[in-house]
Design an enzyme around this catalytic site. Structure first.
Site, PDB file in Angstrom:
ATOM      1  N   GLU A  15     -16.792  13.863  38.565  1.00 35.70           N
ATOM      2  CA  GLU A  15     -15.553  13.347  37.980  1.00 35.70           C
ATOM      3  C   GLU A  15     -15.006  12.149  38.752  1.00 35.70           C
ATOM      4  O   GLU A  15     -13.828  11.788  38.611  1.00 35.70           O
ATOM      5  CB  GLU A  15     -14.506  14.463  37.948  1.00 35.70           C
ATOM      6  CG  GLU A  15     -14.895  15.598  37.045  1.00 35.70           C
ATOM      7  CD  GLU A  15     -14.142  16.868  37.363  1.00 35.70           C
ATOM      8  OE1 GLU A  15     -13.229  17.205  36.634  1.00 35.70           O
ATOM      9  OE2 GLU A  15     -14.478  17.517  38.367  1.00 35.70           O
ATOM     10  N   SER A 150     -14.075  19.127  34.095  1.00 35.27           N
ATOM     11  CA  SER A 150     -14.163  18.161  32.982  1.00 35.27           C
ATOM     12  C   SER A 150     -15.190  18.530  31.921  1.00 35.27           C
ATOM     13  O   SER A 150     -15.716  17.667  31.232  1.00 35.27           O
ATOM     14  CB  SER A 150     -14.495  16.750  33.493  1.00 35.27           C
ATOM     15  OG  SER A 150     -13.398  16.234  34.176  1.00 35.27           O
ATOM     16  N   TYR A 214     -11.951  12.707  27.349  1.00 35.99           N
ATOM     17  CA  TYR A 214     -11.709  11.379  27.922  1.00 35.99           C
ATOM     18  C   TYR A 214     -11.913  10.202  26.988  1.00 35.99           C
ATOM     19  O   TYR A 214     -11.533   9.089  27.319  1.00 35.99           O
ATOM     20  CB  TYR A 214     -12.583  11.190  29.168  1.00 35.99           C
ATOM     21  CG  TYR A 214     -12.241  12.189  30.236  1.00 35.99           C
ATOM     22  CD1 TYR A 214     -10.991  12.162  30.841  1.00 35.99           C
ATOM     23  CD2 TYR A 214     -13.143  13.176  30.611  1.00 35.99           C
ATOM     24  CE1 TYR A 214     -10.659  13.093  31.793  1.00 35.99           C
ATOM     25  CE2 TYR A 214     -12.815  14.108  31.572  1.00 35.99           C
ATOM     26  CZ  TYR A 214     -11.570  14.067  32.154  1.00 35.99           C
ATOM     27  OH  TYR A 214     -11.233  14.987  33.102  1.00 35.99           O
ATOM     28  N   ARG A 254      -2.923  23.308  36.313  1.00 38.35           N
ATOM     29  CA  ARG A 254      -3.030  23.433  34.851  1.00 38.35           C
ATOM     30  C   ARG A 254      -4.012  24.547  34.547  1.00 38.35           C
ATOM     31  O   ARG A 254      -5.154  24.514  35.007  1.00 38.35           O
ATOM     32  CB  ARG A 254      -3.516  22.114  34.248  1.00 38.35           C
ATOM     33  CG  ARG A 254      -3.270  22.002  32.732  1.00 38.35           C
ATOM     34  CD  ARG A 254      -4.137  20.946  32.102  1.00 38.35           C
ATOM     35  NE  ARG A 254      -5.508  21.394  32.076  1.00 38.35           N
ATOM     36  CZ  ARG A 254      -6.541  20.667  32.528  1.00 38.35           C
ATOM     37  NH1 ARG A 254      -6.378  19.468  33.013  1.00 38.35           N
ATOM     38  NH2 ARG A 254      -7.756  21.164  32.479  1.00 38.35           N
ATOM     39  N   ASP A 256      -6.184  26.719  31.818  1.00 42.43           N
ATOM     40  CA  ASP A 256      -6.811  26.541  30.503  1.00 42.43           C
ATOM     41  C   ASP A 256      -7.019  27.892  29.823  1.00 42.43           C
ATOM     42  O   ASP A 256      -7.623  28.795  30.412  1.00 42.43           O
ATOM     43  CB  ASP A 256      -8.182  25.864  30.654  1.00 42.43           C
ATOM     44  CG  ASP A 256      -8.078  24.486  31.302  1.00 42.43           C
ATOM     45  OD1 ASP A 256      -6.955  23.971  31.405  1.00 42.43           O
ATOM     46  OD2 ASP A 256      -9.128  23.941  31.693  1.00 42.43           O
ATOM     47  N   GLU A 268      -9.591  29.218  33.352  1.00 43.67           N
ATOM     48  CA  GLU A 268      -9.581  28.733  34.738  1.00 43.67           C
ATOM     49  C   GLU A 268      -8.217  28.138  35.061  1.00 43.67           C
ATOM     50  O   GLU A 268      -7.447  27.782  34.167  1.00 43.67           O
ATOM     51  CB  GLU A 268     -10.647  27.647  34.930  1.00 43.67           C
ATOM     52  CG  GLU A 268     -10.434  26.451  34.015  1.00 43.67           C
ATOM     53  CD  GLU A 268     -11.101  25.175  34.504  1.00 43.67           C
ATOM     54  OE1 GLU A 268     -11.633  25.148  35.624  1.00 43.67           O
ATOM     55  OE2 GLU A 268     -11.047  24.182  33.757  1.00 43.67           O
ATOM     56  N   ASN A 270      -6.783  24.909  37.237  1.00 50.68           N
ATOM     57  CA  ASN A 270      -7.198  23.669  37.906  1.00 50.68           C
ATOM     58  C   ASN A 270      -6.163  23.261  38.938  1.00 50.68           C
ATOM     59  O   ASN A 270      -4.992  23.092  38.597  1.00 50.68           O
ATOM     60  CB  ASN A 270      -7.322  22.535  36.875  1.00 50.68           C
ATOM     61  CG  ASN A 270      -8.350  22.868  35.812  1.00 50.68           C
ATOM     62  OD1 ASN A 270      -9.542  22.798  36.055  1.00 50.68           O
ATOM     63  ND2 ASN A 270      -7.886  23.261  34.631  1.00 50.68           N
ATOM     64  N   GLY A 274      -6.141  16.511  35.814  1.00 49.25           N
ATOM     65  CA  GLY A 274      -6.213  15.081  35.519  1.00 49.25           C
ATOM     66  C   GLY A 274      -4.851  14.428  35.392  1.00 49.25           C
ATOM     67  O   GLY A 274      -3.899  15.045  34.928  1.00 49.25           O
TER      68      GLY A 274
HETATM   69  N1  LIG Z   1     -15.454  31.436  27.029  1.00 48.58           N
HETATM   70  C1  LIG Z   1     -15.158  30.351  26.311  1.00 48.58           C
HETATM   71  N2  LIG Z   1     -14.879  30.466  24.981  1.00 48.58           N
HETATM   72  C2  LIG Z   1     -14.587  29.384  24.245  1.00 48.58           C
HETATM   73  N3  LIG Z   1     -14.554  28.135  24.716  1.00 48.58           N
HETATM   74  C3  LIG Z   1     -14.820  27.942  26.032  1.00 48.58           C
HETATM   75  C4  LIG Z   1     -15.137  29.040  26.892  1.00 48.58           C
HETATM   76  N4  LIG Z   1     -15.372  28.555  28.121  1.00 48.58           N
HETATM   77  C5  LIG Z   1     -15.209  27.224  28.038  1.00 48.58           C
HETATM   78  N5  LIG Z   1     -14.889  26.834  26.782  1.00 48.58           N
HETATM   79  C6  LIG Z   1     -14.631  25.466  26.315  1.00 48.58           C
HETATM   80  O1  LIG Z   1     -15.129  24.558  27.297  1.00 48.58           O
HETATM   81  C7  LIG Z   1     -14.061  23.831  27.932  1.00 48.58           C
HETATM   82  C8  LIG Z   1     -14.332  23.678  29.428  1.00 48.58           C
HETATM   83  O2  LIG Z   1     -14.455  24.932  30.029  1.00 48.58           O
HETATM   84  P1  LIG Z   1     -13.708  25.323  31.390  1.00 48.58           P
HETATM   85  O3  LIG Z   1     -14.079  26.720  31.716  1.00 48.58           O
HETATM   86  O4  LIG Z   1     -12.251  25.048  31.275  1.00 48.58           O
HETATM   87  O5  LIG Z   1     -14.413  24.381  32.458  1.00 48.58           O
HETATM   88  P2  LIG Z   1     -14.035  22.923  33.062  1.00 48.58           P
HETATM   89  O6  LIG Z   1     -13.769  23.206  34.502  1.00 48.58           O
HETATM   90  O7  LIG Z   1     -15.258  22.111  32.865  1.00 48.58           O
HETATM   91  O8  LIG Z   1     -12.827  22.417  32.323  1.00 48.58           O
HETATM   92  C9  LIG Z   1     -12.813  24.641  27.604  1.00 48.58           C
HETATM   93  O9  LIG Z   1     -11.657  23.824  27.626  1.00 48.58           O
HETATM   94  C10 LIG Z   1     -13.141  25.209  26.228  1.00 48.58           C
HETATM   95  O10 LIG Z   1     -12.930  24.256  25.205  1.00 48.58           O
HETATM   96 MG   LIG Z   2     -11.081  23.435  31.961  1.00 45.31          MG
END
Ligand SMILES: Nc1ncnc2c1ncn2[C@@H]1O[C@H](COP(=O)(O)OP(=O)(O)O)[C@@H](O)[C@H]1O
Ligand SMILES: [Mg+2]
Length: 307
Positions: A15, A150, A214, A254, A256, A268, A270, A274
């Site tokens: 990133e 990301s 992005y 933040r 998610d 997760e 963060n 960003g």
């Molecule tokens: N278990 C899940 N079910 C549905 N969508 C997911 C799941 N895990 C990740 N995603 C999708 O992928 C994106 C990135 O995953 P995330 O775990 O937040 O990792 P990163 O650290 O790359 O943001 C999420 O914002 C979501 O849109």
């Molecule tokens: Mg995420």
């Protein structure tokens, strides 16, 4: 009195470019204030030398991912006794690790998608792996690195494309295999130990992947305020606040979420979210009448070191 700020950006993670972009927008905002002396630094091999020479009052950490978001740089700043923004060593290390943080969420009764950790050598063959997925999670699933950000190398997989996608993650020793949660994507910002607000993302793409995050052309819709009942809003924001607290985070975070059938699933938290013009925390702040500049100033106010 002028304050000497050292802005850390770039770094070694995937990133890197995003971090540099963030630093530029933050730099130009802070420049408008006469009270700061500013320097942007990409921490490389000369980092400690430059840090000592510049002798900042505060380090504004705008790094993402490994080395910048995982406690490594934070431990150098602790050792150098320089105040720095965002989370400290422990919180950063816990939050960057998607498995450890999920274990902490589960222990604290925060719902997170069901998962298992996969090591390329812990299933004797692919058939056994597929059987295990079918039995424990069911397709579709999401495969992701343990400590990337990301959406880098995050793949939603059906049975027919799973093994092909799995190969794309072979650079990682271990990965997470998670149950796919359909539904809505909502993210919640916490600032200085208080709820800042929430935003919903409606990607036009298959999911909220790197492009959707992005590339403005990907046209992800940002919905704020989020259409939730008052009780639901209270619930999701309080989960984010709880996650922020149990991980011992500082400054801004933040979290998610996926929202499906009335349940909020935390993906997760963060610790270095960003801060570009397209980023979500600045947008949530703006909706709450906090300008980008004032957001950065609040983050700076929270800067500290372990006493
Ligand atoms: N278990 C899940 N079910 C549905 N969508 C997911 C799941 N895990 C990740 N995603 C999708 O992928 C994106 C990135 O995953 P995330 O775990 O937040 O990792 P990163 O650290 O790359 O943001 C999420 O914002 C979501 O849109
Ligand atoms: Mg995420």
């Amino acid at each position: 009195m002028t304050e000497r700020l050292l802005i850390l950006a770039g770094g070694y993670s995937k990133e890197k470019e995003i971090s540099l972009k963030t630093a530029k927008s933050v730099y130009s905002e802070l420049l408008k204030e006469k009270k700061y002396k500013l320097k942007i630094l990409n921490p490389d091999g000369q980092f400690i030398k430059v840090l000592r020479k510049y002798n900042p009052d505060i380090v504004l950490n705008l790094l993402h991912g490994r080395y910048g978001e995982d406690g490594y740089i934070q431990s150098i700043l602790e050792t150098e006794r320089v105040k720095y923004t965002h989370s400290g060593v422990l919180a950063s290390s816990l939050a960057i690790d998607k498995e450890i943080s999920k274990l902490i969420f589960i222990k604290n009764k925060i719902l997170t998608p069901k998962y298992f950790k996969y090591k390329s050598n812990n299933f004797s063959n692919k058939k056994k792996l597929l059987q295990h997925i079918n039995k424990s999670l069911g397709f579709p699933i999401v495969i992701k690195p343990l400590n990337e950000g990301s959406s880098v190398n995050v793949y939603i997989c059906k049975k027919n494309n799973f093994l092909r996608n799995l190969k794309k993650l072979k650079e990682y020793g271990e990965i997470l295999i998670e149950k796919y949660i359909p539904g809505r994507e909502i993210q919640v910002a916490i600032l200085s130990g208080k709820i800042l607000g929430a935003i919903e993302l409606k990607p036009k793409r298959k999911f909220y992947d790197y492009e959707a995050k992005y590339n403005p052309k990907a046209k992800t819709e940002h919905l704020i305020p989020v259409a939730l009942t008052r009780a639901q809003y209270k619930r999701i924001t309080n989960i984010a606040l709880k996650a922020h607290k149990i991980l011992k985070c500082r400054g801004v975070t933040r979290s998610d979420f996926r929202f499906f059938k009335g349940k909020f699933y935390l993906l997760e938290t963060n610790t270095q979210p960003g801060m570009t013009s397209l980023s979500l925390v600045p947008e949530i702040a703006k909706f709450n009448n906090i300008t980008f500049k004032n957001l950065i100033k609040k983050i700076l106010e929270d800067a500290s070191i372990n006493k």
